[in-house]
Write an enzyme that holds these catalytic residues in place. Structure first.
Site, PDB file in Angstrom:
ATOM      1  N   CYS A  27      34.324 -13.175  47.006  1.00 43.80           N
ATOM      2  CA  CYS A  27      34.367 -12.405  48.256  1.00 43.80           C
ATOM      3  C   CYS A  27      32.952 -11.995  48.672  1.00 43.80           C
ATOM      4  N   HIS A  28      32.840 -11.473  49.895  1.00 44.53           N
ATOM      5  CA  HIS A  28      31.516 -11.187  50.455  1.00 44.53           C
ATOM      6  C   HIS A  28      30.700 -10.154  49.715  1.00 44.53           C
ATOM      7  N   THR A  29      31.330  -9.129  49.165  1.00 35.58           N
ATOM      8  CA  THR A  29      30.509  -8.125  48.464  1.00 35.58           C
ATOM      9  C   THR A  29      29.885  -8.688  47.212  1.00 35.58           C
TER      10      THR A  29
ATOM     11  N   HIS B   9      35.751  -9.102  42.008  1.00 38.03           N
ATOM     12  CA  HIS B   9      36.659  -7.957  42.174  1.00 38.03           C
ATOM     13  C   HIS B   9      37.999  -8.397  42.767  1.00 38.03           C
ATOM     14  N   GLU B  10      38.269  -9.711  42.775  1.00 41.00           N
ATOM     15  CA  GLU B  10      39.476 -10.215  43.431  1.00 41.00           C
ATOM     16  C   GLU B  10      40.238 -11.095  42.430  1.00 41.00           C
TER      17      GLU B  10
ATOM     18  N   CYS C 129      45.087   7.004  40.691  1.00 43.20           N
ATOM     19  CA  CYS C 129      45.412   7.827  39.505  1.00 43.20           C
ATOM     20  C   CYS C 129      46.643   8.678  39.729  1.00 43.20           C
TER      21      CYS C 129
ATOM     22  N   CYS D  20      44.380  12.980  41.283  1.00 45.94           N
ATOM     23  CA  CYS D  20      43.181  13.617  41.851  1.00 45.94           C
ATOM     24  C   CYS D  20      43.545  14.217  43.216  1.00 45.94           C
TER      25      CYS D  20
ATOM     26  N   CYS E 278      44.360  11.469  45.846  1.00 43.25           N
ATOM     27  CA  CYS E 278      45.679  10.841  45.678  1.00 43.25           C
ATOM     28  C   CYS E 278      46.793  11.819  46.067  1.00 43.25           C
TER      29      CYS E 278
ATOM     30  N   CYS F 121      40.927   7.172  45.832  1.00 42.27           N
ATOM     31  CA  CYS F 121      41.056   7.907  44.574  1.00 42.27           C
ATOM     32  C   CYS F 121      39.665   8.236  44.033  1.00 42.27           C
TER      33      CYS F 121
ATOM     34  N   ARG G 134      35.368   7.445  40.242  1.00 37.57           N
ATOM     35  CA  ARG G 134      34.459   6.976  41.272  1.00 37.57           C
ATOM     36  C   ARG G 134      32.997   6.956  40.817  1.00 37.57           C
TER      37      ARG G 134
ATOM     38  N   CYS H  54      41.853  -8.343  47.062  1.00 38.43           N
ATOM     39  CA  CYS H  54      40.944  -7.816  48.099  1.00 38.43           C
ATOM     40  C   CYS H  54      41.368  -8.267  49.500  1.00 38.43           C
TER      41      CYS H  54
ATOM     42  N   ARG I 236      38.609 -19.051  51.659  1.00 40.08           N
ATOM     43  CA  ARG I 236      38.498 -18.456  50.332  1.00 40.08           C
ATOM     44  C   ARG I 236      38.326 -19.539  49.272  1.00 40.08           C
TER      45      ARG I 236
HETATM   46  P1  NAD Z   1      33.840 -14.330  56.770  1.00 41.83           P
HETATM   47  O1  NAD Z   1      32.404 -14.677  56.724  1.00 41.83           O
HETATM   48  O2  NAD Z   1      34.836 -15.227  56.134  1.00 41.83           O
HETATM   49  O3  NAD Z   1      34.279 -14.154  58.294  1.00 41.83           O
HETATM   50  C1  NAD Z   1      33.485 -13.574  59.285  1.00 41.83           C
HETATM   51  C2  NAD Z   1      33.806 -14.271  60.617  1.00 41.83           C
HETATM   52  O4  NAD Z   1      33.156 -13.556  61.660  1.00 41.83           O
HETATM   53  C3  NAD Z   1      33.297 -15.715  60.686  1.00 41.83           C
HETATM   54  O5  NAD Z   1      34.363 -16.578  61.082  1.00 41.83           O
HETATM   55  C4  NAD Z   1      32.197 -15.660  61.749  1.00 41.83           C
HETATM   56  O6  NAD Z   1      32.106 -16.860  62.496  1.00 41.83           O
HETATM   57  C5  NAD Z   1      32.641 -14.483  62.603  1.00 41.83           C
HETATM   58  N1  NAD Z   1      31.575 -13.830  63.355  1.00 41.83           N
HETATM   59  C6  NAD Z   1      30.316 -13.562  62.953  1.00 41.83           C
HETATM   60  N2  NAD Z   1      29.624 -12.933  63.930  1.00 41.83           N
HETATM   61  C7  NAD Z   1      30.470 -12.790  64.967  1.00 41.83           C
HETATM   62  C8  NAD Z   1      30.342 -12.224  66.280  1.00 41.83           C
HETATM   63  N3  NAD Z   1      29.203 -11.692  66.685  1.00 41.83           N
HETATM   64  N4  NAD Z   1      31.429 -12.237  67.081  1.00 41.83           N
HETATM   65  C9  NAD Z   1      32.582 -12.792  66.672  1.00 41.83           C
HETATM   66  N5  NAD Z   1      32.756 -13.349  65.440  1.00 41.83           N
HETATM   67  C10 NAD Z   1      31.712 -13.362  64.611  1.00 41.83           C
HETATM   68  O7  NAD Z   1      33.970 -12.862  56.159  1.00 41.83           O
HETATM   69  P2  NAD Z   1      35.293 -12.127  55.599  1.00 41.83           P
HETATM   70  O8  NAD Z   1      35.537 -12.513  54.195  1.00 41.83           O
HETATM   71  O9  NAD Z   1      36.391 -12.324  56.569  1.00 41.83           O
HETATM   72  O10 NAD Z   1      34.805 -10.607  55.601  1.00 41.83           O
HETATM   73  C11 NAD Z   1      34.560  -9.927  56.802  1.00 41.83           C
HETATM   74  C12 NAD Z   1      33.979  -8.549  56.553  1.00 41.83           C
HETATM   75  O11 NAD Z   1      34.942  -7.700  55.936  1.00 41.83           O
HETATM   76  C13 NAD Z   1      32.763  -8.535  55.624  1.00 41.83           C
HETATM   77  O12 NAD Z   1      31.799  -7.648  56.174  1.00 41.83           O
HETATM   78  C14 NAD Z   1      33.331  -7.964  54.338  1.00 41.83           C
HETATM   79  O13 NAD Z   1      32.344  -7.344  53.539  1.00 41.83           O
HETATM   80  C15 NAD Z   1      34.332  -6.983  54.880  1.00 41.83           C
HETATM   81  N6  NAD Z   1      35.360  -6.502  53.937  1.00 41.83           N
HETATM   82  C16 NAD Z   1      35.702  -5.177  54.017  1.00 41.83           C
HETATM   83  C17 NAD Z   1      36.671  -4.649  53.187  1.00 41.83           C
HETATM   84  C18 NAD Z   1      37.084  -3.207  53.292  1.00 41.83           C
HETATM   85  O14 NAD Z   1      37.810  -2.721  52.435  1.00 41.83           O
HETATM   86  N7  NAD Z   1      36.662  -2.483  54.334  1.00 41.83           N
HETATM   87  C19 NAD Z   1      37.282  -5.475  52.241  1.00 41.83           C
HETATM   88  C20 NAD Z   1      36.944  -6.825  52.192  1.00 41.83           C
HETATM   89  C21 NAD Z   1      35.975  -7.327  53.052  1.00 41.83           C
HETATM   90  C1  022 Z   2      35.409  -5.543  49.274  1.00 41.89           C
HETATM   91  N1  022 Z   2      34.635  -4.810  50.085  1.00 41.89           N
HETATM   92  C2  022 Z   2      33.963  -5.639  50.881  1.00 41.89           C
HETATM   93  C3  022 Z   2      34.341  -6.891  50.554  1.00 41.89           C
HETATM   94  N2  022 Z   2      35.227  -6.814  49.549  1.00 41.89           N
HETATM   95  C4  022 Z   2      34.551  -3.431  50.079  1.00 41.89           C
HETATM   96  C5  022 Z   2      33.333  -2.814  49.868  1.00 41.89           C
HETATM   97  C6  022 Z   2      33.244  -1.426  49.894  1.00 41.89           C
HETATM   98  C7  022 Z   2      34.367  -0.662  50.120  1.00 41.89           C
HETATM   99  C8  022 Z   2      35.591  -1.276  50.292  1.00 41.89           C
HETATM  100  C9  022 Z   2      35.678  -2.670  50.274  1.00 41.89           C
HETATM  101  C10 022 Z   2      34.275   0.748  50.182  1.00 41.89           C
HETATM  102  C11 022 Z   2      34.586   1.529  51.281  1.00 41.89           C
HETATM  103  C12 022 Z   2      34.345   2.854  50.944  1.00 41.89           C
HETATM  104  C13 022 Z   2      33.904   2.873  49.651  1.00 41.89           C
HETATM  105  N3  022 Z   2      33.824   1.587  49.174  1.00 41.89           N
HETATM  106  C14 022 Z   2      33.556   4.091  48.893  1.00 41.89           C
HETATM  107  C15 022 Z   2      34.749   4.582  48.169  1.00 41.89           C
HETATM  108  C16 022 Z   2      34.517   5.972  47.597  1.00 41.89           C
HETATM  109  O1  022 Z   2      33.410   6.489  47.688  1.00 41.89           O
HETATM  110  O2  022 Z   2      35.478   6.524  47.064  1.00 41.89           O
HETATM  111  C17 022 Z   2      33.416   1.225  47.897  1.00 41.89           C
HETATM  112  C18 022 Z   2      34.349   0.929  46.905  1.00 41.89           C
HETATM  113  C19 022 Z   2      33.932   0.583  45.598  1.00 41.89           C
HETATM  114  C20 022 Z   2      32.579   0.528  45.301  1.00 41.89           C
HETATM  115  C21 022 Z   2      31.650   0.826  46.282  1.00 41.89           C
HETATM  116  C22 022 Z   2      32.076   1.178  47.569  1.00 41.89           C
HETATM  117  C23 022 Z   2      32.136   0.181  43.908  1.00 41.89           C
HETATM  118  O3  022 Z   2      32.928   0.072  43.019  1.00 41.89           O
HETATM  119  N4  022 Z   2      30.869  -0.028  43.660  1.00 41.89           N
HETATM  120  C24 022 Z   2      35.823   0.967  47.178  1.00 41.89           C
HETATM  121 ZN    ZN Z   3      36.291  -8.253  48.545  1.00 45.59          ZN
END
Ligand code: NAD
Ligand code: 022
Ligand code: ZN
Length: 375
Positions: free
Chosen positions: A40-42, A62-63, A92, A95, A98, A106, A110, A169, A370
């Site tokens: 995954c991206h992170t 993480h996935e 948990c 906390c 939760c 949670c 952390r 994830c 993926r």
């Molecule tokens: P990905 O690279 O597979 O997909 C991103 C898509 O966005 C691509 O298809 C790309 O062409 C498109 N894109 C890029 N710039 C653009 C723009 N300006 N306008 C329109 N489309 C555009 O990535 P992903 O795996 O789908 O992840 C997406 C995001 O979600 C990442 O930043 C990732 O870190 C985040 N994420 C967040 C969480 C969370 O819990 N908040 C969890 C997992 C992933």
């Molecule tokens: C997963 N992410 C992106 C791609 N795959 C992702 C990254 C960060 C978070 C969630 C998903 C995130 C959002 C908010 C937080 N995190 C903070 C949570 C908190 O402070 O309680 C986050 C998480 C874990 C970690 C860092 C940031 C870590 O384990 N290092 C959930």
């Molecule tokens: Zn992820």
């Protein structure tokens, strides 16, 4: 014991596949044989060195999905042989967070999780005398890993590891953002920015929720067919329209007598702060909600005119789709097993651990939705 793992030895370097030492589970901990893990991206963000909190050497990932092989003292909810999905957001159930029922974040472990350590402040991974850090409490790029009991969801043992790892994830984040965070209702209009591994899951979440109009936005025209595959009804490539994308989307979503326009729900799945602004402003005056899912680079900021919020738009964010892992992840596995959601077509590449760096290359090239490593 010894385990094979892909070790992130330093920022910017490829992962190195090697044997590392793994200590057994201590009190409240569980030893898991990882059977499959997504990339995954992170993982890439941390490996690249762009993550200011990234620690090295570490075992990323993480996935995952796997099987319990041993439990430490005091573990009651899991036993040897149980099938599990690691949770980077634990649950948990004790906390304040939760118990609040208002968040899935949670706080029980952390602090240590962010430091790459187990809750007792130590690491289970090492090479000789040298400690290796855990990552997001999961470290699924290792054939065996140790996690706290509260960071494992027990799932249907009939489910295939090489598919349900994605629920650890991407699937949960995308579908959860729709169901838990936005709480999208039947008949809603929605715009999804970024049709990658997250955005496509938002789209299938919207289909599940019964949304009427599901507009996908991506710079890459190949994503049109991908979006349609999971329920997208309209596709927009910002490069192929005249002028600003926001008025274009507002116009496209005009419904009812007042003809104001704007989507009921919008989702940023790009991590681009300019897109986050577009997503907010493309939501409907008075009630539109815009959900930030994408994780932006360190130090980035978002902006809009306060008028956008004063006129009733809501900016929200979500981590892990607002899912409470031990409660919600087993349900999503069952949805997959019942055919309510799809996963298989999104897993475009399957690799061995030895080829894990190819998975990162595929992600860079935008060739994969993926990639999954099968042990
Ligand atoms: P990905 O690279 O597979 O997909 C991103 C898509 O966005 C691509 O298809 C790309 O062409 C498109 N894109 C890029 N710039 C653009 C723009 N300006 N306008 C329109 N489309 C555009 O990535 P992903 O795996 O789908 O992840 C997406 C995001 O979600 C990442 O930043 C990732 O870190 C985040 N994420 C967040 C969480 C969370 O819990 N908040 C969890 C997992 C992933
Ligand atoms: C997963 N992410 C992106 C791609 N795959 C992702 C990254 C960060 C978070 C969630 C998903 C995130 C959002 C908010 C937080 N995190 C903070 C949570 C908190 O402070 O309680 C986050 C998480 C874990 C970690 C860092 C940031 C870590 O384990 N290092 C959930
Ligand atoms: Zn992820």
């Amino acid at each position: 014991m010894k385990t094979r793992a892909a070790v992130a030895v330093a920022a910017g370097k490829p992962l190195e596949i090697m044997e590392v030492d793994l200590d057994g589970p201590r009190e409240g901990e569980v030893l898991v044989e990882v059977k499959a893990t997504g990339i995954c991206h992170t993982d890439e963000f941390t490996l690249s060195g762009a993550d200011p909190e990234g620690l090295f050497p570490a075992i990323l990932g993480h996935e995952g999905a796997g099987v319990v092989v041993d439990v430490g003292k005091g573990v009651t909810s899991l036993k040897k042989g149980d099938h599990v999905i690691p949770l980077y957001t634990p649950e948990c159930r004790q906390c304040p967070s939760c118990l609040s029922r208002k968040t899935n974040l949670c706080t029980a472990i952390r602090a240590t999780q962010g430091q790459g350590l187990m809750p007792d402040g130590s690491s289970r991974f090492s090479i000789g005398k040298d400690k290796i850090f855990h990552y997001m409490g999961c470290s699924t790029f290792s054939n065996f890993t140790v996690l706290p009991e509260i960071a494992l969801a027990k799932v249907n043992p009939a489910a295939p590891f090489d598919k349900i790892c994605y629920i650890g994830c991407g699937v949960t984040t995308g579908i959860g953002a729709v169901i838990n965070t936005a709480q999208v209702e039947e008949g809603a209009t929605a715009v999804v920015f970024g049709l990658g591994g997250i955005g496509l899951n938002v789209i299938q979440g919207l289909r599940l929720a019964g949304a009427d109009m599901i507009i996908g936005v991506d710079l890459n025209n190949d994503k049109k067919a991908w979006g349609e595959r999971f329920g997208m009804t309209h596709f927009v490539n910002p490069k192929e329209i005249d002028g600003d994308i926001v008025p274009y989307l507002v116009n496209l979503t005009k419904r009812g007598a007042d003809q104001i326009g704007g989507a009921d729900y919008t989702f940023d799945c790009t991590g681009n702060t300019k897109v986050m602004r577009q997503a907010l402003e493309a939501s409907h005056r008075g009630w539109g909600q815009s959900i930030v899912i994408g994780v932006a680079g360190a130090g980035q900021e978002i902006s809009t005119r306060p008028f956008q919020l004063v006129t009733g738009r809501v900016w929200k964010g979500t981590a892990f789709g607002g899912a409470r892992g031990r409660t919600d992840v087993p349900k999503i596995v069952d949805w997959y097993m019942d055919g309510k959601i799809e996963i298989d077509p999104m897993i475009t590449h399957t690799l061995t651990l030895d080829d894990i760096n190819k998975g990162f290359d595929l992600m860079h090239a935008g060739e994969s939705i993926r990639s999954v490593v099968v042990y």
